[in-house]
Design a protein around this motif. Structure first.
Motif, PDB file in Angstrom:
ATOM      1  N   GLN A 297       0.816  -1.204   0.000  1.00 36.88           N
ATOM      2  CA  GLN A 297       0.000   0.000   0.000  1.00 36.88           C
ATOM      3  C   GLN A 297       0.857   1.265   0.000  1.00 36.88           C
ATOM      4  O   GLN A 297       0.567   2.236  -0.681  1.00 36.88           O
ATOM      5  N   TYR A 298       1.912   1.219   0.789  1.00 37.26           N
ATOM      6  CA  TYR A 298       2.761   2.397   0.963  1.00 37.26           C
ATOM      7  C   TYR A 298       3.416   2.834  -0.338  1.00 37.26           C
ATOM      8  O   TYR A 298       3.581   4.028  -0.602  1.00 37.26           O
ATOM      9  N   SER A 299       3.784   1.885  -1.187  1.00 31.70           N
ATOM     10  CA  SER A 299       4.540   2.204  -2.400  1.00 31.70           C
ATOM     11  C   SER A 299       3.678   2.769  -3.520  1.00 31.70           C
ATOM     12  O   SER A 299       4.205   3.329  -4.487  1.00 31.70           O
ATOM     13  N   GLN A 300       2.358   2.634  -3.430  1.00 34.19           N
ATOM     14  CA  GLN A 300       1.496   2.974  -4.565  1.00 34.19           C
ATOM     15  C   GLN A 300       1.614   4.443  -4.966  1.00 34.19           C
ATOM     16  O   GLN A 300       1.716   4.769  -6.134  1.00 34.19           O
TER      17      GLN A 300
ATOM     18  N   CYS B 261      -0.257 -10.204  -3.241  1.00 34.03           N
ATOM     19  CA  CYS B 261       0.940  -9.514  -2.763  1.00 34.03           C
ATOM     20  C   CYS B 261       2.128 -10.451  -2.577  1.00 34.03           C
ATOM     21  O   CYS B 261       3.257  -9.969  -2.417  1.00 34.03           O
ATOM     22  N   HIS B 262       1.926 -11.746  -2.550  1.00 29.86           N
ATOM     23  CA  HIS B 262       2.970 -12.667  -2.123  1.00 29.86           C
ATOM     24  C   HIS B 262       4.176 -12.660  -3.059  1.00 29.86           C
ATOM     25  O   HIS B 262       5.303 -12.430  -2.633  1.00 29.86           O
ATOM     26  N   ALA B 263       3.973 -12.917  -4.317  1.00 25.99           N
ATOM     27  CA  ALA B 263       5.111 -12.991  -5.242  1.00 25.99           C
ATOM     28  C   ALA B 263       5.738 -11.620  -5.513  1.00 25.99           C
ATOM     29  O   ALA B 263       6.969 -11.486  -5.476  1.00 25.99           O
ATOM     30  N   PRO B 264       4.966 -10.562  -5.780  1.00 34.52           N
ATOM     31  CA  PRO B 264       5.605  -9.275  -6.104  1.00 34.52           C
ATOM     32  C   PRO B 264       6.413  -8.680  -4.950  1.00 34.52           C
ATOM     33  O   PRO B 264       7.382  -7.967  -5.189  1.00 34.52           O
ATOM     34  N   TYR B 265       6.036  -8.960  -3.706  1.00 39.61           N
ATOM     35  CA  TYR B 265       6.679  -8.298  -2.572  1.00 39.61           C
ATOM     36  C   TYR B 265       7.486  -9.256  -1.708  1.00 39.61           C
ATOM     37  O   TYR B 265       7.774  -8.958  -0.554  1.00 39.61           O
ATOM     38  N   SER B 266       7.871 -10.381  -2.259  1.00 30.97           N
ATOM     39  CA  SER B 266       8.644 -11.369  -1.504  1.00 30.97           C
ATOM     40  C   SER B 266      10.138 -11.220  -1.772  1.00 30.97           C
ATOM     41  O   SER B 266      10.563 -11.045  -2.918  1.00 30.97           O
TER      42      SER B 266
ATOM     43  N   TRP C  52      10.233  -2.546  -3.655  1.00 37.27           N
ATOM     44  CA  TRP C  52       9.452  -2.498  -2.421  1.00 37.27           C
ATOM     45  C   TRP C  52       9.129  -3.925  -2.001  1.00 37.27           C
ATOM     46  O   TRP C  52       8.570  -4.699  -2.786  1.00 37.27           O
ATOM     47  N   LYS C  53       9.460  -4.283  -0.769  1.00 39.43           N
ATOM     48  CA  LYS C  53       9.270  -5.647  -0.299  1.00 39.43           C
ATOM     49  C   LYS C  53       8.579  -5.651   1.064  1.00 39.43           C
ATOM     50  O   LYS C  53       8.632  -4.667   1.814  1.00 39.43           O
ATOM     51  N   VAL C  54       7.952  -6.770   1.362  1.00 41.22           N
ATOM     52  CA  VAL C  54       7.308  -6.992   2.657  1.00 41.22           C
ATOM     53  C   VAL C  54       8.136  -8.019   3.419  1.00 41.22           C
ATOM     54  O   VAL C  54       8.543  -9.033   2.840  1.00 41.22           O
TER      55      VAL C  54
ATOM     56  N   GLU D 136       2.082  -6.090  -9.392  1.00 40.17           N
ATOM     57  CA  GLU D 136       0.988  -7.057  -9.350  1.00 40.17           C
ATOM     58  C   GLU D 136       1.530  -8.456  -9.621  1.00 40.17           C
ATOM     59  O   GLU D 136       2.693  -8.633  -9.995  1.00 40.17           O
ATOM     60  N   MET D 137       0.652  -9.454  -9.436  1.00 44.68           N
ATOM     61  CA  MET D 137       1.090 -10.838  -9.529  1.00 44.68           C
ATOM     62  C   MET D 137       1.027 -11.373 -10.956  1.00 44.68           C
ATOM     63  O   MET D 137       1.297 -12.547 -11.190  1.00 44.68           O
ATOM     64  N   SER D 138       0.682 -10.566 -11.928  1.00 44.04           N
ATOM     65  CA  SER D 138       0.523 -11.059 -13.288  1.00 44.04           C
ATOM     66  C   SER D 138       1.824 -11.663 -13.806  1.00 44.04           C
ATOM     67  O   SER D 138       2.904 -11.131 -13.579  1.00 44.04           O
ATOM     68  N   ASP D 139       1.696 -12.796 -14.457  1.00 38.18           N
ATOM     69  CA  ASP D 139       2.823 -13.506 -15.058  1.00 38.18           C
ATOM     70  C   ASP D 139       3.833 -13.987 -14.019  1.00 38.18           C
ATOM     71  O   ASP D 139       5.002 -14.152 -14.311  1.00 38.18           O
TER      72      ASP D 139
END
Length: 978
Positions: free
Chosen positions: A497-500, A538-543, A524-526, A653-656
């Motif tokens: 959310q913060y990075s948007q 959120c799992h793959a893009p921010y891992s 940006w990572k979680v 986003e998690m696309s692809d």
């Protein structure tokens, strides 16, 4: 040890499939910390592979065969030491001698042997020996006369003296001062100043031994600077400092503390978070252990000494005394100890680092982690006028004053609205709505190095209400202002959310605050432990697991740093603004210093672990790849390119994503819409609809009634002893529910016209409303409640059972998603409570929130079980059971929770019986860091949909792709760490 035949291993060893080891390992020896056993690896050739084992159904993935688990000799055997020595068990050796130690302590209460007290130990003195140094602060047990003990302690004024009164020793309250000792400052021992000036008579000196009254004289000699005109005598404060006594005030000091005691308090305060109150109480007890006499109370002056000590030491550590511009030339953040391992231009970067090859640019990447901490709140006591803040923005805290300061920025963005659409993060809203009455600050926000856990200069700031973007923006940009970077990684628990809108918010700052790194080079990572509570998107893009160059970074370092500093929360909460910031500056600086000293051990340990684990994961990947390439080599190469392409850029986003299986889950609303569309088409085709309602609306009404009944049942069970008001509310709900059931019966007569004919007499009484049962226990007699298919065909309209089956499947999918959502919410609420709630009131309110969440999870679990049971009646056993399995209590656990053991289940039930608590069975709450991504075992509710056994099935193909991609990324991360 002479080489011998290989012995059987004492442990099982997994042998990779189709791999035969044909090399001899070198001889090594491993010893444990307590030397209990020795392991010796000797030459072994593993030339066999054990039989394959059956897949473990508990893992929830029966389509992938497990690796063969064979028993192979690895040459490791255990040899125990023949006999333990006394040094290995010192307490066992000491215990029989405790009487001897006790006798020596009792002997110390008296004068000891005759040769000790018969004559004074002061050389040729023959006077009676009646004095000694208390508690053997001086070496030995010698006794002296009055004159000799004063002469012996002429440079030791902080020793306590005991006097033998004929029956026992008693401590002299005024100590050496009462015996006539006077110290002479600024002169060698034994030399009296001819121009001496008498010091204050009520002078108090704090030392590690206790609190002392000391008599001394100042030197009145004029200073000699080499010129003809001699200067003025040294100031009193200067003479005290040269005696290693720190004065509490600069003019006419009457209280001092030795450098040793201030240094001791600083270490204990920073390391163990010992408060000044407890420390000074300890000194008082050391001075007067019986409490019959209390020393002078100089606590406030002592705290002034500590404050001054911290400020001067901070300046000294960073060479401010040798700097050309002096103290006033200190720049922002220069008094913060920097991380030596993070990339810093002009310090640890090689020449031409900016032109490094793209593959190696991650070596020069800066990893930062930010978070807020509500434990370090501060009450509105004192003021900045009475307790000013020294060195605004020079250390770890950001600059507060000025047009470009923290206060001005917060005032401009005070009313910004922040919205989160990621599940599990209601904690952020709870933080924003915290009660701040009586608080100056509700906590602090901080930025730390994510790789080495060191606080960043200007990266700490107070929070006014909660964890808001405007606070965290200012702290992050304060740390990065002026830095030249190639790559930047920012870890934040709400980074999704913060990075948007971060770049839009940054544009509101003046240009010198803008980042010099391009947006495409910012990741940006979680943090790993926070990520499972986010939605799947959120799992793959921010891992960190799937980012090139991340190595084994987990991003949770800021949480570890908070745990170190939280011990100071109790004492700093009641401090004034200046004292609090000075204390926290010292705590943060001590933490960085301690981390820097431990860095050589930390990096060495990380290297060893990374090499060991990297080899293991690389071997696993090679075996996995070899097996896949035999049947589908083109797909493996395609997967590899997808992983590399994913890791090469930022993905909001998690696309692809090659690490996720995209599932199409048909939920209840989707099926409702489909049925409504079908009914509409039937109407347009000329099929007559006798009433306004339809078969679909009838089934939906029945499902809604069942849900209302379950909610009422749960609410009634949750209150064992309801109040009259609560009983009245239940009665009203039952009345409303009975009216809805009566209306449902009218519609039921249309679509189930022969229902009453197939019911028993007892069931007819319930159907007619004459059974006397409660509204929530009234059976609706849906098609799924009828015994067999033959009875359903007689009682129901054509197609009605199949219509219910379709809706039941969607209802089960909905309920399962509600269970997962509730578990994610509970995880984040639990973590927020543990980190930020203190005090009985806050914990009680937090328990009520968790109870409400658990009730929702329980209701969703019941809904799933009802829907699945109805679907089983309507359709029987089939392929649908691979997706919708039996939901046991042990399965209802979050991603970071484990199943309960048998003992814990029994204890849980016992607690529920005793206290009547609402207990969600089968789950142990996780309060620490969850298991790693490679070793954690999940509940089946988090697995993908059913797997097929056919290798050509696309679902199995996706599962293999995900597992191989994750294994490939893990191996790459360990390689990067090395």
């Amino acid at each position: 040890m002479a080489p011998g035949p290989a012995r059987s291993s004492h442990k099982r060893r997994t042998v990779p499939p189709q791999l035969v080891v044909s090399q001899t390992a070198t001889q090594e020896s491993f010893r444990s910390a307590d030397d209990r056993r020795q392991r010796t690896r000797r030459g072994v050739v593993a030339d066999t592979v054990g039989p394959a084992t059956e897949p473990d159904p508990s893992l929830g993935d029966n389509s992938l065969a497990s690796e063969p688990d064979g028993v192979a000799s690895d040459g490791i055997f255990v040899t125990l030491p023949e006999k333990r020595t006394a040094s290995e068990r010192p307490l066992k050796t000491w215990y029989p001698l405790r009487g001897e130690y006790l006798a020596e302590q009792l002997r110390r209460e008296g004068r000891g042997s005759r040769r000790v007290y018969e004559r004074c130990a002061g050389g040729l003195c023959t006077n009676a020996a009646d004095y000694r140094c208390a508690e053997a602060q001086c070496f030995g047990a010698a006794m002296y006369c009055r004159e000799c003990i004063v002469a012996t302690h002429s440079r030791l004024p902080t020793h306590f003296i005991e006097y033998w009164n004929g029956t026992h020793f008693e401590r002299l309250h005024n100590g050496l001062k009462g015996l006539g000792l006077r110290m002479q400052l600024n002169h060698p021992p034994g030399v009296r100043c001819p121009f001496l000036r008498e010091g204050p008579r009520d002078f108090v000196l704090y030392d590690v031994s206790g609190i002392h009254e000391v008599a001394f004289d100042y030197c009145g000699c004029r200073t000699d600077d080499g010129s003809e005109d001699r200067g003025e005598p040294l100031a009193a404060r200067t003479q005290l400092l040269r005696a290693c006594w720190w004065p509490a005030t600069s003019d006419a000091p009457r209280t001092c503390a030795t450098f040793a005691v201030v240094r001791l308090f600083q270490v204990l305060n920073c390391l163990g978070k010992l408060s000044a109150y407890d420390f000074l109480r300890g000194l008082e007890m050391c001075t007067s252990h019986d409490g019959l006499w209390r020393p002078a109370d100089r606590r406030k002056p002592f705290m002034h000494v500590v404050r001054q000590w911290r400020e001067v030491k901070r300046m000294k550590r960073f060479k401010r005394g040798h700097f050309g511009g002096g103290l006033r030339a200190t720049k922002q953040g220069e008094l913060a100890l920097k991380c030596r391992a993070c990339p810093q231009v002009g310090w640890n970067l090689p020449d031409n680092w900016e032109t490094a090859e793209p593959f190696y640019q991650f070596i020069y990447c800066l990893f930062l982690s930010q978070d807020a901490n509500f434990r370090l709140a501060n009450r509105a006591v004192s003021s900045e006028a009475l307790d000013p803040i020294w060195g605004d923005g020079l250390g770890f805290f950001c600059k507060r004053e000025g047009d470009d300061g923290y206060k001005a920025h917060i005032a401009k963005n005070l009313n910004d609205q922040e919205v989160s659409n990621c599940s599990g993060f209601q904690a952020m809203f709870m933080a924003n709505s915290r009660k701040v009455k009586g608080l100056r600050t509700s906590g602090v926000g901080g930025v730390t190095c994510a790789r080495h856990n060191m606080w960043q200069g200007n990266g700490i700031g107070d929070l006014q209400v909660g964890e808001r973007y405007c606070n965290m923006d200012f702290l992050l940009l304060s740390v990065l202002m002026g830095l030249h970077l190639l790559l930047l990684v920012v870890s934040y628990d709400i980074a999704c959310q913060y990075s948007q809108n971060f770049w839009d918010r940054m544009s509101k700052f003046s240009r010198e605050w803008w980042l010099t790194v391009a947006p495409r080079n910012v990741r940006w990572k979680v943090p790993n432990f926070h990520l499972p509570a986010h939605k799947g998107k959120c799992h793959a893009p921010y891992s960190f697991h799937y980012m090139r160059g991340a190595g084994m970074t987990h991003g949770e370092g800021v949480e570890q740093n908070w745990s170190f500093s939280n011990g100071a929360a109790a004492s700093t909460k009641l401090m004034g603004p200046g004292a609090r910031q000075a204390t926290l500056e010292d705590v943060f600086g001590f933490h960085n210093y301690d981390r820097q000293l431990a860095m050589h051990r930390l990096l060495e340990k990380r290297m060893a672990v990374s090499i060991k684990e990297g080899v293991k994961h690389r071997e696993t990947l090679d075996a996995f790849t070899k097996g896949l390439e035999a049947s589908q080599p083109r797909e493996v190469e395609e997967w590899k390119q997808r992983v590399l392409a994913w890791e090469a850029k930022t993905h909001p986003e998690m696309s692809d994503s090659p690490f996720e299986v995209v599932e199409e889950v048909r939920k209840l609303r989707d099926i409702q819409l489909e049925i409504a569309t079908e009914e509409l088409l039937c109407t347009e085709a000329g099929v007559e609809m006798e009433r306004e309602h339809t078969p679909g609306s009838f089934i939906m009404e029945g499902l809604e009634l069942e849900e209302t009944q379950r909610k009422l049942t749960v609410d009634v069970r949750a209150l064992r002893d309801p109040s009259p008001t609560q009983r009245l509310a239940f009665a009203k709900r039952r009345t409303t529910l009975l009216k809805r059931i009566h209306k449902f019966r009218q519609t039921q007569a249309v679509y189930m016209p022969s229902l009453r004919a197939v019911l028993s007499d007892a069931q007819k009484a319930i159907f007619d409303g004459n059974g006397g049962q409660l509204a929530e226990a009234t059976r609706l007699f849906m098609p799924s409640e009828l015994g067999s298919g033959e009875i359903r065909s007689r009682a129901c309209a054509t197609g009605l059972p199949e219509l219910e089956a379709r809706m039941r499947r969607g209802e089960a999918a909905d309920a399962l998603e509600a269970v997962r959502h509730g578990l994610r919410t509970r995880t984040m609420t639990n973590r927020f409570k543990l980190q930020n709630w203190t005090g009985q009131g806050a914990l009680t309110r937090g328990q009520g929130i968790l109870r409400h969440i658990n009730i929702k999870i329980y209701g969703a679990k019941l809904r799933y079980r009802y829907a699945r049971a109805a679907l089983l009646v309507l359709r029987g056993h089939g392929d649908w059971e691979e997706e919708l399995r039996i939901l046991d209590d042990d399965d209802v656990r979050a991603l970071n929770e484990r199943a309960l053991t048998a003992e814990e289940k029994a204890q849980n039930e016992h607690w529920a019986e005793l206290g009547g608590a609402f207990v969600e069975g089968g789950v142990a709450r996780a309060v620490g860091v969850a298991a790693g991504e490679g070793s954690h075992t999940l509940s089946w509710i988090w697995y993908s949909a059913g797997r097929a056994a056919d290798e050509t099935d696309p679902k199995l193909h996706d599962a293999l792709r995900v597992e191989w991609s994750k294994a490939y990324s893990r191996a790459r991360r360990y390689s990067e760490e090395v």
